[in-house]
Motif scaffolding. Structure first.
Motif: not given
Length: 393
Positions: A176-187, A207-210, A295-296, A327-331
């Motif tokens: 049961l992953p957290v809902s905001n942990r999603s892999l996303t690809a974007q042009f 983008t790889v989430p933490p 856990c994605v 950036d999801p880590v450094s914001l």
């Protein structure tokens, strides 16, 4: 006789009371003889490989315990799979052995643990589990394992009960992953203009989430009949490796791998496309496979429309390839794409104060603080173009 006079003299209330006492006496279980009870092991929860991995197993009986059962001591040897479960501690709080004079646990071997409790004078009594054990799930993927009793349970010889069958506990883990942990690809843009008869590099940001357990991801880039895919590459390989799994004229399936766990980051890809003869438009998609046991919550792809131009000049508008990413880590905001075309940058906060006024070197990464939830940015490009953007997080 006296009893005839008694029953005929209207003492109806007393008679009813005697009847009630007799009924209660008949209903008392036969606790004075030896009786057989079953042992029941039961999990209280399901461990989540993406969060709480603990699971409590209770050990109980299929019937209440009475003082007349004379159970002063019990000991159970519990068997489990050490590759899937790790024993943490015995549990006595909230059980019949909570106030036992002596209680504890000990290891028999790597796959067996014993748990015990005993009193010297007063027997165990009541309804509920005798005791429990706390385990932690060790597997990387959802699975099912069992916890059971390894050998015949021990008790004091004066006890008026015998242990019968044993019902093992089945432990089923879940993901049961957290809902905001999603892999996303974007042009970078919904629409990109390219020149006819010319290969053009189109960037893609994955983008790889933490806080995910992922060492590789798989992506498929597909083009329709308007354009052909020529190559897919990593813009900044660093410690990553891109392997090609399958290639056709209209699709590339690739795998991005790391020797260790992928940190939270933006992975920049470049897909080289070339328009077909006489085509005016085309579309390119990227789809990410949902990795199991990582856990994605989801894997979200993207697409862009390719518009084929007839005139000569640059193969693609540089401003269309520039894209801001948080950036999801450094914001911090990071500019992705052909940043070498940027000569200067200005940034204002939400109060209209100029907070950045900087001339950029071609090789210098462009990163802006995201402390403010809103800011306005102007990019100055080599061709004299000014790009205005509002950054909101």
């Amino acid at each position: 006789m006296w009893w005839r006079k008694f029953f005929s003299s209207g003492n109806r209330g007393i008679i009813d009371g005697i009847k009630l006492i007799l009924c209660l006496l008949v209903g008392i279980p036969q606790v004075f003889g030896q009786r057989t009870v079953d042992v029941v092991l039961e999990p209280l929860s399901r461990p989540n490989i993406c969060g709480d991995r603990d699971v409590a197993i209770t050990i109980g009986l299929n019937t209440p315990l009475y003082v007349s059962d004379s159970l002063l001591l019990f000991e159970f040897a519990i068997a489990y799979d050490p590759s899937k479960l790790q024993f943490v501690a015995p549990l006595f709080a909230g059980t019949l052995a909570e106030n036992a004079e002596y209680s504890g646990s000990g290891r028999v071997d790597s796959a067996t643990v014993r748990v015990y409790a005993f009193n010297v004078t007063h027997p165990f009594r009541g309804q509920g589990p005798l005791c429990g054990l706390l385990f932690r799930y060790r597997g990387q993927c959802p699975d099912t394992t069992s916890v059971t009793i390894a050998q015949s349970p021990e008790k004091n010889i004066e006890a008026k009960i015998e242990f019968g069958t044993v019902r093992a506990a089945s432990v089923q883990s879940l993901e049961l992953p957290v809902s905001n942990r999603s892999l996303t690809a974007q042009f970078p843009n919904d629409t990109i203009q390219i020149l006819r008869r010319q290969e053009t590099a189109i960037p893609i940001v994955v983008t790889v989430p933490p806080e995910i357990a992922l060492s590789k991801l798989t992506a498929t880039i597909t083009a329709d009949s308007g354009v052909s895919l020529r190559r897919v590459t990593l813009i900044r390989p660093d410690t990553l490796q891109l392997d090609t799994i399958e290639i056709t004229e209209q699709s590339w399936k690739v795998q991005i791998a790391s020797l260790s766990r992928l940190p939270a980051q933006a992975i920049e890809l470049s897909c080289i496309v070339e328009p077909h003869a006489n085509s005016t438009v085309g579309r390119v998609w990227i789809a990410l496979e949902h990795p199991p046991c990582a856990c994605v919550a989801s894997a979200v792809g993207d697409s862009t429309l390719i518009v084929v131009e007839q005139s000569s000049g640059v193969s693609v508008n540089q401003e269309q390839l520039l894209m801001w990413r948080l950036d999801p880590v450094s914001l911090a905001w990071e500019l992705c794409g052909p940043t070498e075309s940027v000569t200067a940058l200005m940034q204002w906060d939400q109060l209209g104060r100029l907070i950045v006024n900087h001339v950029w070197c071609p090789s210098e990464p462009i990163r802006l603080s995201a402390e403010s939830r809103w800011s306005a940015v102007v990019l100055f490009l080599q061709n004299g173009t000014m790009l205005r953007t509002v950054l909101v997080r």
